[in-house]
Design a protein around this motif. Structure first.
Motif, mmCIF file in Angstrom:
data_model
loop_
_atom_site.group_PDB
_atom_site.id
_atom_site.type_symbol
_atom_site.label_atom_id
_atom_site.label_comp_id
_atom_site.label_asym_id
_atom_site.label_seq_id
_atom_site.Cartn_x
_atom_site.Cartn_y
_atom_site.Cartn_z
ATOM 1 N N UNK A 73 0.847 -1.190 0.000
ATOM 2 C CA UNK A 73 0.000 0.000 0.000
ATOM 3 C C UNK A 73 0.881 1.237 0.000
ATOM 4 N N UNK A 74 0.372 2.327 -0.525
ATOM 5 C CA UNK A 74 1.095 3.597 -0.438
ATOM 6 C C UNK A 74 1.090 4.072 1.009
ATOM 7 N N UNK A 75 2.212 4.632 1.440
ATOM 8 C CA UNK A 75 2.383 4.993 2.839
ATOM 9 C C UNK A 75 1.345 6.000 3.329
ATOM 10 N N UNK A 76 0.957 6.926 2.476
ATOM 11 C CA UNK A 76 0.019 7.969 2.907
ATOM 12 C C UNK A 76 -1.385 7.430 3.166
ATOM 13 N N UNK A 77 -1.706 6.226 2.692
ATOM 14 C CA UNK A 77 -3.039 5.654 2.899
ATOM 15 C C UNK A 77 -3.091 4.623 4.022
ATOM 16 N N UNK A 78 -1.992 4.420 4.717
ATOM 17 C CA UNK A 78 -1.969 3.465 5.825
ATOM 18 C C UNK A 78 -2.485 4.159 7.082
ATOM 19 N N UNK A 79 -3.448 3.565 7.790
ATOM 20 C CA UNK A 79 -3.971 4.195 9.000
ATOM 21 C C UNK A 79 -2.884 4.340 10.061
ATOM 22 N N UNK A 80 -2.928 5.418 10.844
ATOM 23 C CA UNK A 80 -1.885 5.622 11.862
ATOM 24 C C UNK A 80 -1.920 4.582 12.982
ATOM 25 N N UNK A 81 -3.034 3.878 13.145
ATOM 26 C CA UNK A 81 -3.125 2.861 14.204
ATOM 27 C C UNK A 81 -2.488 1.535 13.798
ATOM 28 N N UNK A 82 -2.130 1.378 12.536
ATOM 29 C CA UNK A 82 -1.564 0.116 12.065
ATOM 30 C C UNK A 82 -0.090 0.028 12.443
ATOM 31 N N UNK A 83 0.304 -1.133 12.929
ATOM 32 C CA UNK A 83 1.672 -1.380 13.371
ATOM 33 C C UNK A 83 2.517 -1.825 12.176
ATOM 34 N N UNK A 84 3.351 -0.937 11.663
ATOM 35 C CA UNK A 84 4.245 -1.261 10.542
ATOM 36 C C UNK A 84 5.614 -1.585 11.119
ATOM 37 N N UNK A 85 6.047 -2.813 10.935
ATOM 38 C CA UNK A 85 7.335 -3.232 11.503
ATOM 39 C C UNK A 85 8.494 -2.736 10.658
ATOM 40 N N UNK A 86 8.384 -2.908 9.339
ATOM 41 C CA UNK A 86 9.492 -2.517 8.476
ATOM 42 C C UNK A 86 8.965 -2.142 7.092
ATOM 43 N N UNK A 87 8.995 -0.860 6.731
ATOM 44 C CA UNK A 87 8.557 -0.502 5.376
ATOM 45 C C UNK A 87 9.580 -0.958 4.333
ATOM 46 N N UNK A 88 9.080 -1.364 3.194
ATOM 47 C CA UNK A 88 9.935 -1.870 2.119
ATOM 48 C C UNK A 88 9.601 -1.112 0.837
ATOM 49 N N UNK A 89 10.622 -0.694 0.114
ATOM 50 C CA UNK A 89 10.419 -0.042 -1.180
ATOM 51 C C UNK A 89 10.292 -1.109 -2.244
ATOM 52 N N UNK A 90 9.284 -0.986 -3.085
ATOM 53 C CA UNK A 90 9.119 -1.930 -4.176
ATOM 54 C C UNK A 90 10.117 -1.599 -5.280
#
Length: 140
Positions: A73-90
């Motif tokens: 998903x695009x980062x700007x559309x991820x809800x702030x309550x979601x726990x993102x462990x490690x973002x990855x660039x495609x």
């Protein structure tokens, strides 16, 4: 049958058995948990491969029942309550080498089953069986 066809048959068998195993795991383990979501995430099953999701609600539900989930998903559309462990660039590979099998000195690559975006249509086309000539059609 040539070696390429044998490889395709084995690949189909493995894919079908994996689909059956996945369905049984879903019915026995995940469906009861998804019917009543736990309040806290349970530990992920390390033997599962996990899944890639685009829907944040489905992603969160699967995360709470212990499925390894990668949210695409695009980062700007991820809800702030979601726990993102490690973002990855495609990234997209530039130089893919496709392995080809030789038949009588001529390279014969596998036919492309599906070209297009992922999703349900991609899954449907990938489940279609690879067709090979029957033994009656083969010349001696």
């Amino acid at each position: 049958l040539v070696f390429r066809d044998l490889v395709a048959f084995v690949m189909q068998l493995q894919c079908t058995l994996l689909d059956i195993h996945t369905l049984l795991d879903y019915v026995e383990i995940l469906y009861p948990l998804l019917a009543s979501l736990p309040l806290k995430p349970i530990h992920a099953n390390p033997t599962w491969m996990g899944c890639f999701m685009r829907n944040t609600k489905v992603c969160e539900s699967l995360y709470f029942v212990g499925v390894l989930v990668w949210l695409v998903h695009d980062e700007e559309f991820i809800p702030p309550t979601m726990n993102i462990i490690h973002p990855v660039w495609l990234t997209f590979p530039d130089n893919i080498v496709r392995a080809m099998y030789l038949e009588s000195g001529v390279s014969k690559p596998f036919l492309s089953i599906f070209q297009g975006p992922g999703g349900l249509l991609h899954h449907y086309h990938m489940c279609q069986h690879y067709e090979v000539p029957s033994l009656n059609d083969l010349s001696p």
